[in-house]
Design a protein around this motif. Sequence first.
Motif, PDB file in Angstrom:
ATOM      1  N   GLU A 141       8.904 -11.744  -0.774  1.00  0.00           N
ATOM      2  CA  GLU A 141       9.192 -12.548   0.411  1.00  0.00           C
ATOM      3  C   GLU A 141       8.973 -11.730   1.682  1.00  0.00           C
ATOM      4  N   ASN A 142       9.439 -10.485   1.663  1.00  0.00           N
ATOM      5  CA  ASN A 142       9.279  -9.617   2.832  1.00  0.00           C
ATOM      6  C   ASN A 142       7.819  -9.259   3.093  1.00  0.00           C
ATOM      7  N   MET A 143       7.020  -9.226   2.041  1.00  0.00           N
ATOM      8  CA  MET A 143       5.619  -8.853   2.193  1.00  0.00           C
ATOM      9  C   MET A 143       4.818  -9.903   2.962  1.00  0.00           C
ATOM     10  N   LYS A 144       5.412 -11.060   3.198  1.00  0.00           N
ATOM     11  CA  LYS A 144       4.744 -12.066   4.024  1.00  0.00           C
ATOM     12  C   LYS A 144       4.646 -11.590   5.470  1.00  0.00           C
ATOM     13  N   ASP A 145       5.520 -10.630   5.825  1.00  0.00           N
ATOM     14  CA  ASP A 145       5.436  -9.989   7.138  1.00  0.00           C
ATOM     15  C   ASP A 145       4.456  -8.828   7.018  1.00  0.00           C
ATOM     16  N   PRO A 146       3.304  -8.878   7.682  1.00  0.00           N
ATOM     17  CA  PRO A 146       2.290  -7.826   7.520  1.00  0.00           C
ATOM     18  C   PRO A 146       2.762  -6.445   7.963  1.00  0.00           C
ATOM     19  N   ASP A 147       3.823  -6.397   8.770  1.00  0.00           N
ATOM     20  CA  ASP A 147       4.331  -5.105   9.253  1.00  0.00           C
ATOM     21  C   ASP A 147       5.549  -4.626   8.469  1.00  0.00           C
ATOM     22  N   PHE A 148       5.852  -5.289   7.361  1.00  0.00           N
ATOM     23  CA  PHE A 148       7.080  -4.977   6.623  1.00  0.00           C
ATOM     24  C   PHE A 148       7.148  -3.515   6.178  1.00  0.00           C
ATOM     25  N   ASP A 154      15.955  -2.647   6.026  1.00  0.00           N
ATOM     26  CA  ASP A 154      16.886  -3.308   5.120  1.00  0.00           C
ATOM     27  C   ASP A 154      17.295  -2.285   4.066  1.00  0.00           C
ATOM     28  N   PRO A 155      18.551  -1.833   4.073  1.00  0.00           N
ATOM     29  CA  PRO A 155      18.985  -0.803   3.117  1.00  0.00           C
ATOM     30  C   PRO A 155      18.726  -1.192   1.665  1.00  0.00           C
ATOM     31  N   ASP A 156      18.865  -2.471   1.358  1.00  0.00           N
ATOM     32  CA  ASP A 156      18.628  -2.911  -0.017  1.00  0.00           C
ATOM     33  C   ASP A 156      17.170  -2.720  -0.420  1.00  0.00           C
ATOM     34  N   MET A 157      16.266  -2.940   0.527  1.00  0.00           N
ATOM     35  CA  MET A 157      14.849  -2.789   0.229  1.00  0.00           C
ATOM     36  C   MET A 157      14.432  -1.327   0.170  1.00  0.00           C
ATOM     37  N   ASP A 158      15.161  -0.478   0.883  1.00  0.00           N
ATOM     38  CA  ASP A 158      14.825   0.950   0.905  1.00  0.00           C
ATOM     39  C   ASP A 158      14.891   1.586  -0.482  1.00  0.00           C
ATOM     40  N   VAL A 159      15.723   1.031  -1.346  1.00  0.00           N
ATOM     41  CA  VAL A 159      16.001   1.657  -2.641  1.00  0.00           C
ATOM     42  C   VAL A 159      14.728   1.897  -3.447  1.00  0.00           C
ATOM     43  N   HIS A 160      13.848   0.897  -3.492  1.00  0.00           N
ATOM     44  CA  HIS A 160      12.659   1.004  -4.348  1.00  0.00           C
ATOM     45  C   HIS A 160      11.349   0.848  -3.580  1.00  0.00           C
ATOM     46  N   ILE A 161      11.400   0.938  -2.259  1.00  0.00           N
ATOM     47  CA  ILE A 161      10.192   0.658  -1.481  1.00  0.00           C
ATOM     48  C   ILE A 161       9.062   1.627  -1.812  1.00  0.00           C
ATOM     49  N   ASP A 162       9.396   2.904  -2.049  1.00  0.00           N
ATOM     50  CA  ASP A 162       8.354   3.884  -2.378  1.00  0.00           C
ATOM     51  C   ASP A 162       7.643   3.521  -3.678  1.00  0.00           C
ATOM     52  N   MET A 163       8.414   3.042  -4.647  1.00  0.00           N
ATOM     53  CA  MET A 163       7.817   2.665  -5.928  1.00  0.00           C
ATOM     54  C   MET A 163       6.904   1.454  -5.770  1.00  0.00           C
ATOM     55  N   MET A 164       7.307   0.507  -4.942  1.00  0.00           N
ATOM     56  CA  MET A 164       6.490  -0.686  -4.753  1.00  0.00           C
ATOM     57  C   MET A 164       5.195  -0.352  -4.013  1.00  0.00           C
ATOM     58  N   VAL A 165       5.282   0.548  -3.042  1.00  0.00           N
ATOM     59  CA  VAL A 165       4.072   0.982  -2.332  1.00  0.00           C
ATOM     60  C   VAL A 165       3.149   1.715  -3.299  1.00  0.00           C
ATOM     61  N   TRP A 166       3.739   2.563  -4.150  1.00  0.00           N
ATOM     62  CA  TRP A 166       2.936   3.274  -5.147  1.00  0.00           C
ATOM     63  C   TRP A 166       2.275   2.296  -6.117  1.00  0.00           C
ATOM     64  N   PHE A 167       3.007   1.272  -6.536  1.00  0.00           N
ATOM     65  CA  PHE A 167       2.433   0.297  -7.461  1.00  0.00           C
ATOM     66  C   PHE A 167       1.221  -0.393  -6.838  1.00  0.00           C
ATOM     67  N   ALA A 168       1.310  -0.705  -5.547  1.00  0.00           N
ATOM     68  CA  ALA A 168       0.171  -1.333  -4.869  1.00  0.00           C
ATOM     69  C   ALA A 168      -1.042  -0.403  -4.884  1.00  0.00           C
ATOM     70  N   LEU A 169      -0.803   0.889  -4.659  1.00  0.00           N
ATOM     71  CA  LEU A 169      -1.894   1.866  -4.663  1.00  0.00           C
ATOM     72  C   LEU A 169      -2.491   2.039  -6.055  1.00  0.00           C
ATOM     73  N   VAL A 170      -1.626   2.171  -7.051  1.00  0.00           N
ATOM     74  CA  VAL A 170      -2.128   2.426  -8.400  1.00  0.00           C
ATOM     75  C   VAL A 170      -2.801   1.177  -8.966  1.00  0.00           C
ATOM     76  N   ARG A 171      -2.334   0.009  -8.565  1.00  0.00           N
ATOM     77  CA  ARG A 171      -3.023  -1.223  -8.975  1.00  0.00           C
ATOM     78  C   ARG A 171      -4.447  -1.231  -8.410  1.00  0.00           C
ATOM     79  N   LEU A 172      -4.563  -0.887  -7.141  1.00  0.00           N
ATOM     80  CA  LEU A 172      -5.883  -0.825  -6.511  1.00  0.00           C
ATOM     81  C   LEU A 172      -6.777   0.181  -7.236  1.00  0.00           C
ATOM     82  N   PHE A 173      -6.203   1.341  -7.557  1.00  0.00           N
ATOM     83  CA  PHE A 173      -6.973   2.371  -8.254  1.00  0.00           C
ATOM     84  C   PHE A 173      -7.433   1.884  -9.626  1.00  0.00           C
TER      85      PHE A 173
END
Length: 216
Positions: free
Chosen positions: A160-167, A178-197
Amino acid sequence: MKDNKHFSKEKQLVQTREQAEIALGILVQNSQGEDLEIGIFRLRDQLNNPKLSKLLDNYPNLIQEYELEELLAGNIDFKNASTQDVKTAGLLSCILLLIHFYFNDKSNNRVESKFETDELDNFNSAQYIINATTSEECINELFLLILSIVGIDYFKKYQENMKDPDFVLKQTLGFDSDPDMDVHIDMMVWFALVRLFIEAIFIYYESDYETKNDQL
Protein backbone atom coordinates in the motif's frame (compact mmCIF):
# COMPACT_ATOMS: atom_id res chain seq x y z
CA MET A 1 8.84 -25.36 -6.53
CA LYS A 2 5.39 -23.85 -6.81
CA ASP A 3 4.28 -21.29 -9.35
CA ASN A 4 3.02 -17.90 -8.19
CA LYS A 5 0.84 -15.64 -10.29
CA HIS A 6 2.52 -12.55 -8.83
CA PHE A 7 5.87 -13.56 -10.32
CA SER A 8 4.79 -15.21 -13.55
CA LYS A 9 6.77 -14.74 -16.74
CA GLU A 10 4.21 -12.26 -18.01
CA LYS A 11 4.62 -10.01 -14.94
CA GLN A 12 8.40 -9.91 -14.95
CA LEU A 13 10.04 -6.51 -14.74
CA VAL A 14 12.64 -7.65 -17.28
CA GLN A 15 11.37 -9.11 -20.54
CA THR A 16 14.13 -8.73 -23.14
CA ARG A 17 17.88 -9.14 -23.52
CA GLU A 18 18.25 -5.37 -23.90
CA GLN A 19 16.36 -4.74 -20.66
CA ALA A 20 18.46 -7.40 -18.93
CA GLU A 21 21.69 -5.73 -20.00
CA ILE A 22 20.44 -2.33 -18.83
CA ALA A 23 19.34 -3.71 -15.45
CA LEU A 24 22.59 -5.60 -14.89
CA GLY A 25 24.60 -2.60 -16.04
CA ILE A 26 22.91 -0.41 -13.43
CA LEU A 27 23.61 -2.98 -10.71
CA VAL A 28 27.28 -3.16 -11.71
CA GLN A 29 27.61 0.61 -12.01
CA ASN A 30 26.19 1.03 -8.52
CA SER A 31 28.39 -1.77 -7.13
CA GLN A 32 25.36 -3.72 -5.94
CA GLY A 33 27.01 -7.14 -6.08
CA GLU A 34 28.18 -7.03 -2.48
CA ASP A 35 24.81 -5.70 -1.30
CA LEU A 36 23.05 -8.58 -3.04
CA GLU A 37 25.36 -11.11 -1.38
CA ILE A 38 25.05 -9.53 2.07
CA GLY A 39 21.27 -9.66 1.72
CA ILE A 40 21.41 -13.44 1.28
CA PHE A 41 23.35 -13.85 4.53
CA ARG A 42 21.05 -11.46 6.39
CA LEU A 43 18.08 -13.49 5.19
CA ARG A 44 19.77 -16.68 6.38
CA ASP A 45 20.41 -15.12 9.79
CA GLN A 46 16.83 -13.90 10.16
CA LEU A 47 15.49 -17.33 9.28
CA ASN A 48 17.44 -18.49 12.35
CA ASN A 49 17.59 -22.11 11.24
CA PRO A 50 20.76 -23.99 12.33
CA LYS A 51 20.03 -26.88 9.94
CA LEU A 52 19.79 -24.45 7.04
CA SER A 53 23.09 -22.84 8.03
CA LYS A 54 24.75 -26.25 8.18
CA LEU A 55 23.38 -27.14 4.75
CA LEU A 56 24.73 -23.90 3.30
CA ASP A 57 28.14 -24.60 4.82
CA ASN A 58 28.14 -28.07 3.23
CA TYR A 59 26.70 -27.04 -0.12
CA PRO A 60 30.00 -27.11 -2.06
CA ASN A 61 30.29 -30.80 -1.16
CA LEU A 62 26.61 -31.57 -1.72
CA ILE A 63 26.63 -30.13 -5.23
CA GLN A 64 29.49 -32.49 -6.08
CA GLU A 65 27.57 -35.48 -4.76
CA TYR A 66 24.04 -34.80 -6.03
CA GLU A 67 22.40 -33.42 -9.16
CA LEU A 68 21.34 -29.81 -8.74
CA GLU A 69 17.73 -30.67 -9.63
CA GLU A 70 17.66 -33.09 -6.67
CA LEU A 71 18.95 -30.43 -4.30
CA LEU A 72 16.51 -27.79 -5.50
CA ALA A 73 13.66 -30.27 -5.09
CA GLY A 74 14.87 -31.20 -1.61
CA ASN A 75 15.26 -34.85 -2.59
CA ILE A 76 18.26 -35.73 -0.44
CA ASP A 77 18.75 -36.99 3.09
CA PHE A 78 21.05 -34.72 5.09
CA LYS A 79 21.32 -35.01 8.86
CA ASN A 80 17.56 -34.88 9.50
CA ALA A 81 17.15 -31.65 7.55
CA SER A 82 13.65 -31.16 6.15
CA THR A 83 12.85 -31.12 2.45
CA GLN A 84 12.17 -27.39 2.73
CA ASP A 85 15.54 -26.78 4.40
CA VAL A 86 17.31 -28.53 1.53
CA LYS A 87 15.31 -26.58 -1.06
CA THR A 88 16.04 -23.29 0.69
CA ALA A 89 19.75 -24.05 0.90
CA GLY A 90 19.74 -24.85 -2.81
CA LEU A 91 17.92 -21.66 -3.68
CA LEU A 92 20.17 -19.36 -1.64
CA SER A 93 23.33 -21.10 -2.84
CA CYS A 94 22.31 -20.81 -6.49
CA ILE A 95 21.51 -17.11 -6.16
CA LEU A 96 24.84 -16.51 -4.42
CA LEU A 97 26.68 -18.34 -7.18
CA LEU A 98 24.93 -16.41 -9.94
CA ILE A 99 25.80 -13.14 -8.21
CA HIS A 100 29.41 -14.26 -7.87
CA PHE A 101 29.72 -15.50 -11.46
CA TYR A 102 28.30 -12.36 -13.04
CA PHE A 103 30.00 -9.74 -10.92
CA ASN A 104 33.29 -11.66 -10.97
CA ASP A 105 33.21 -11.68 -14.77
CA LYS A 106 32.54 -7.94 -14.84
CA SER A 107 35.39 -7.36 -12.40
CA ASN A 108 37.76 -9.35 -14.63
CA ASN A 109 36.66 -7.30 -17.63
CA ARG A 110 38.06 -4.18 -15.97
CA VAL A 111 41.63 -5.46 -15.97
CA GLU A 112 43.84 -6.00 -18.98
CA SER A 113 44.72 -9.61 -18.20
CA LYS A 114 41.28 -11.10 -18.70
CA PHE A 115 41.07 -14.76 -17.74
CA GLU A 116 39.01 -16.31 -20.53
CA THR A 117 39.11 -19.77 -18.96
CA ASP A 118 37.61 -18.46 -15.71
CA GLU A 119 34.96 -16.58 -17.68
CA LEU A 120 34.02 -19.75 -19.57
CA ASP A 121 33.89 -21.75 -16.34
CA ASN A 122 31.60 -19.13 -14.81
CA PHE A 123 29.39 -19.16 -17.89
CA ASN A 124 29.08 -22.96 -17.88
CA SER A 125 28.38 -23.04 -14.14
CA ALA A 126 25.74 -20.33 -14.44
CA GLN A 127 24.17 -22.18 -17.35
CA TYR A 128 24.01 -25.33 -15.22
CA ILE A 129 22.01 -23.45 -12.59
CA ILE A 130 19.70 -21.80 -15.10
CA ASN A 131 18.96 -25.14 -16.76
CA ALA A 132 17.94 -26.59 -13.38
CA THR A 133 15.30 -24.01 -12.44
CA THR A 134 13.51 -20.85 -13.62
CA SER A 135 13.57 -17.22 -12.56
CA GLU A 136 9.89 -17.45 -11.57
CA GLU A 137 10.56 -20.40 -9.27
CA CYS A 138 13.53 -18.68 -7.64
CA ILE A 139 11.67 -15.43 -7.04
CA ASN A 140 8.56 -17.17 -5.76
CA GLU A 141 10.49 -19.30 -3.27
CA LEU A 142 12.50 -16.28 -2.15
CA PHE A 143 9.32 -14.28 -1.69
CA LEU A 144 7.80 -17.00 0.50
CA LEU A 145 10.92 -16.99 2.69
CA ILE A 146 10.72 -13.23 3.11
CA LEU A 147 6.99 -13.40 3.78
CA SER A 148 7.67 -15.91 6.57
CA ILE A 149 9.82 -13.24 8.24
CA VAL A 150 7.92 -10.00 7.62
CA GLY A 151 4.40 -11.44 7.82
CA ILE A 152 1.40 -10.95 5.56
CA ASP A 153 0.14 -7.83 7.35
CA TYR A 154 3.48 -6.07 6.96
CA PHE A 155 3.71 -7.02 3.30
CA LYS A 156 0.20 -5.72 2.57
CA LYS A 157 1.03 -2.44 4.29
CA TYR A 158 4.29 -2.24 2.36
CA GLN A 159 2.44 -2.75 -0.93
CA GLU A 160 0.00 0.00 0.00
CA ASN A 161 2.82 2.40 0.89
CA MET A 162 4.63 1.63 -2.35
CA LYS A 163 1.86 3.46 -4.20
CA ASP A 164 3.69 6.58 -3.01
CA PRO A 165 6.70 6.84 -5.37
CA ASP A 166 8.72 8.61 -2.66
CA PHE A 167 7.97 6.07 0.07
CA VAL A 168 11.38 4.36 0.20
CA LEU A 169 13.21 7.69 0.03
CA LYS A 170 11.10 9.10 2.87
CA GLN A 171 11.76 6.02 5.00
CA THR A 172 15.49 6.19 4.29
CA LEU A 173 15.76 9.90 5.11
CA GLY A 174 13.42 9.69 8.08
CA PHE A 175 10.72 11.97 6.65
CA ASP A 176 7.21 10.85 7.61
CA SER A 177 8.88 7.69 8.85
CA ASP A 178 6.60 4.87 9.97
CA PRO A 179 8.33 2.92 12.78
CA ASP A 180 6.37 -0.21 11.90
CA MET A 181 7.62 -0.09 8.32
CA ASP A 182 11.20 0.56 9.40
CA VAL A 183 11.46 -2.96 10.83
CA HIS A 184 11.80 -4.77 7.50
CA ILE A 185 12.27 -1.98 4.96
CA ASP A 186 15.88 -2.96 4.20
CA MET A 187 14.81 -6.52 3.42
CA MET A 188 12.03 -5.36 1.12
CA VAL A 189 14.39 -3.03 -0.75
CA TRP A 190 16.86 -5.90 -1.07
CA PHE A 191 14.13 -8.21 -2.38
CA ALA A 192 13.30 -5.67 -5.10
CA LEU A 193 16.97 -5.57 -6.11
CA VAL A 194 17.51 -9.31 -6.06
CA ARG A 195 14.28 -9.88 -7.99
CA LEU A 196 15.56 -7.52 -10.67
CA PHE A 197 18.91 -9.33 -10.70
CA ILE A 198 17.36 -12.80 -10.97
CA GLU A 199 15.03 -11.85 -13.81
CA ALA A 200 17.84 -10.12 -15.69
CA ILE A 201 20.51 -12.77 -15.14
CA PHE A 202 18.30 -15.60 -16.38
CA ILE A 203 17.50 -13.74 -19.60
CA TYR A 204 21.14 -12.65 -19.94
CA TYR A 205 22.61 -16.14 -19.68
CA GLU A 206 19.80 -17.82 -21.62
CA SER A 207 20.21 -15.47 -24.58
CA ASP A 208 24.01 -15.65 -24.28
CA TYR A 209 23.76 -19.43 -24.50
CA GLU A 210 21.66 -19.17 -27.66
CA THR A 211 24.17 -16.73 -29.15
CA LYS A 212 27.09 -19.04 -28.42
CA ASN A 213 25.23 -21.98 -29.99
CA ASP A 214 24.49 -19.93 -33.12
CA GLN A 215 28.20 -19.25 -33.47
CA LEU A 216 29.12 -22.94 -33.41
